[in-house]
Design a protein around this motif. Structure first.
Motif, mmCIF file in Angstrom:
data_model
loop_
_atom_site.group_PDB
_atom_site.id
_atom_site.type_symbol
_atom_site.label_atom_id
_atom_site.label_comp_id
_atom_site.label_asym_id
_atom_site.label_seq_id
_atom_site.Cartn_x
_atom_site.Cartn_y
_atom_site.Cartn_z
ATOM 1 N N THR A 151 37.094 41.218 33.706
ATOM 2 C CA THR A 151 36.534 40.200 34.609
ATOM 3 C C THR A 151 36.924 38.809 34.126
ATOM 4 O O THR A 151 37.056 37.884 34.921
ATOM 5 N N HIS A 152 37.080 38.651 32.818
ATOM 6 C CA HIS A 152 37.549 37.389 32.244
ATOM 7 C C HIS A 152 37.958 37.646 30.806
ATOM 8 O O HIS A 152 37.765 38.751 30.299
ATOM 9 N N ILE A 153 38.535 36.646 30.159
ATOM 10 C CA ILE A 153 39.183 36.932 28.873
ATOM 11 C C ILE A 153 38.339 36.582 27.658
ATOM 12 O O ILE A 153 38.850 36.569 26.540
ATOM 13 N N LEU B 209 36.159 37.266 24.496
ATOM 14 C CA LEU B 209 36.501 38.372 23.599
ATOM 15 C C LEU B 209 35.537 39.555 23.675
ATOM 16 O O LEU B 209 35.898 40.657 23.279
ATOM 17 N N ASP B 210 34.322 39.352 24.183
ATOM 18 C CA ASP B 210 33.425 40.500 24.319
ATOM 19 C C ASP B 210 33.840 41.395 25.495
ATOM 20 O O ASP B 210 33.368 42.518 25.623
ATOM 21 N N HIS B 211 34.740 40.882 26.336
ATOM 22 C CA HIS B 211 35.241 41.659 27.477
ATOM 23 C C HIS B 211 36.688 42.111 27.268
ATOM 24 O O HIS B 211 37.047 43.223 27.628
ATOM 25 N N ALA B 212 37.502 41.206 26.735
ATOM 26 C CA ALA B 212 38.953 41.420 26.723
ATOM 27 C C ALA B 212 39.544 41.544 25.326
ATOM 28 O O ALA B 212 40.747 41.773 25.194
ATOM 29 N N GLY C 285 30.838 41.026 35.823
ATOM 30 C CA GLY C 285 31.186 40.340 34.569
ATOM 31 C C GLY C 285 30.000 39.539 34.085
ATOM 32 O O GLY C 285 28.888 40.059 33.986
ATOM 33 N N ASP C 286 30.209 38.245 33.818
ATOM 34 C CA ASP C 286 29.116 37.367 33.378
ATOM 35 C C ASP C 286 28.753 36.331 34.440
ATOM 36 O O ASP C 286 27.973 35.412 34.182
ATOM 37 N N ALA C 287 29.338 36.480 35.645
ATOM 38 C CA ALA C 287 29.140 35.459 36.679
ATOM 39 C C ALA C 287 27.725 35.442 37.242
ATOM 40 O O ALA C 287 27.298 34.442 37.824
ATOM 41 N N ALA D 267 28.236 43.560 32.863
ATOM 42 C CA ALA D 267 28.874 43.829 31.573
ATOM 43 C C ALA D 267 27.800 43.833 30.484
ATOM 44 O O ALA D 267 27.907 44.516 29.477
ATOM 45 N N HIS D 268 26.757 43.049 30.728
ATOM 46 C CA HIS D 268 25.586 42.978 29.821
ATOM 47 C C HIS D 268 24.363 43.060 30.719
ATOM 48 O O HIS D 268 24.042 42.056 31.318
ATOM 49 N N TYR D 269 23.663 44.167 31.009
ATOM 50 C CA TYR D 269 24.130 45.455 30.648
ATOM 51 C C TYR D 269 23.673 46.466 31.693
ATOM 52 O O TYR D 269 22.462 46.637 31.864
HETATM 53 ZN ZN LIG Z 1 30.233 38.425 28.199
#
Ligand SMILES: [Zn+2]
Length: 312
Positions: free
Chosen positions: A72-74, A76-79, A180-182, A225-227
């Motif tokens: 969803t974005h870069i 570091l907890d995602h990518a 994602g985190d949006a 993503a969380h969670y």
């Molecule tokens: Zn995140």
């Protein structure tokens, strides 16, 4: 290291995989869509890869089977694990928003700025993002399509505000929206929603517009993503917007009083405390502690301050 897998079937051939950022369980979720062309959404950190690989094996996805990896974005907890996962699954295409693509091919700058923010804890939190061959990266713009096979598609929608390279993704079969985190952080144990407004990209109006975009897609379920999954879509997106407004209003107030970051964090924490069950006395304090590592009040306040400075 402990590579015990935690896989939760969510229906529609979707599986939640705990990607165990920094060894914590229940704060970072990846998802496998086990369609004809299997797709992994949010591989997690570099440290997650040794947990994700056995999970995919358990789900019957071998080294040659994974068709795509999507972030969803870069952050570091995602990518952070993209490079490792790309190596383990040589046929997988890596899909990312165009504003993030070059960082996956050449992570040096991203890693340098992350090192400035996190210092030595960078290694234990995230590990090292390895480069991915540019030819394996597909950059999407405002919208993009990932072919899941059998007519099923994952459609990406640009959703900046949390980060300028953020996309949400909706599954044509299930109506699942990977947020994602949006939409902030959802804490399943307490059903809290907290904002995710880190520096340097956070912008309120942009973030609220992205929530409108999400609403207009008519999702059936939100996958954080969380969670984890949330089915009360409308209420949850409304709550996400409300959290953003309240935090920004409160930080603006602190800023108008000339408070420095530490005092602003203390004030915002104090004023918003009653909104969240996680801070109640009967809730295990370790839960709040691990979420504070992932999504600290300090980082949220700093991101909002940065945005207010930019607009001033
Ligand atoms: Zn995140």
């Amino acid at each position: 290291m402990d590579t015990t897998t935690t896989i939760t079937p969510l229906g529609g051939d979707v599986y939640e995989i705990d990607t165990r950022m920094a060894g914590f369980s229940g704060i970072t979720a990846g998802y496998l869509i086990r369609s004809d062309r299997p797709c992994l959404v949010e591989p997690g950190t570099a440290g997650s890869a040794p947990v994700v690989q056995p999970a995919l094996t358990e789900l019957g996805v071998g080294p040659g089977d994974l068709a795509s990896v999507v972030v969803t974005h870069i952050h570091l907890d995602h990518a952070g694990g993209v490079g490792d996962i790309a190596e383990m699954y040589p046929d997988a295409e890596v899909v990312v928003h165009e504003k993030g693509a070059r960082h996956l091919a050449s992570p040096e700058r991203l890693m340098r700025s992350a090192r400035m923010v996190y210092g030595d804890s960078l290694d234990s939190l995230f590990g090292e993002l390895k480069p991915t061959e540019a030819t394996r990266i597909r950059a999407v713009e405002d919208t993009g399509v990932i072919d899941l096979g059998g007519g099923r598609r994952l459609e990406s929608h640009y959703s900046p505000g949390h980060a300028k390279h953020h996309v949400g993704l909706i599954d044509s079969l299930t109506g699942d929206l990977y947020v994602g985190d949006a939409a902030g952080i959802y804490i399943p144990e307490t059903a809290d929603i907290r904002p995710a407004t880190p520096p340097p990209d956070f912008d309120l109006d942009t973030a609220l517009r992205s929530l409108d975009t999400f609403r207009s897609l008519g999702p059936q379920r939100l996958l954080f993503a969380h969670y984890g999954p949330v089915s009360t879509v409308r209420d949850t997106l409304e709550r996400s917007a409300e959290e953003l407004r309240i935090w920004v209003d409160t930080v603006r107030d602190a800023r108008d009083r000339g408070l420095d970051l530490d005092h602003a964090v203390a004030m915002v924490t104090d004023r918003t405390r009653d909104r969240y069950a996680i801070t109640r006395e009967d809730v295990d304090p370790e839960l709040a502690a691990k979420y504070e590592i992932l999504n600290s009040a300090e980082s949220n306040v700093a991101g909002i301050m940065h945005a207010l400075d930019r607009h001033a």
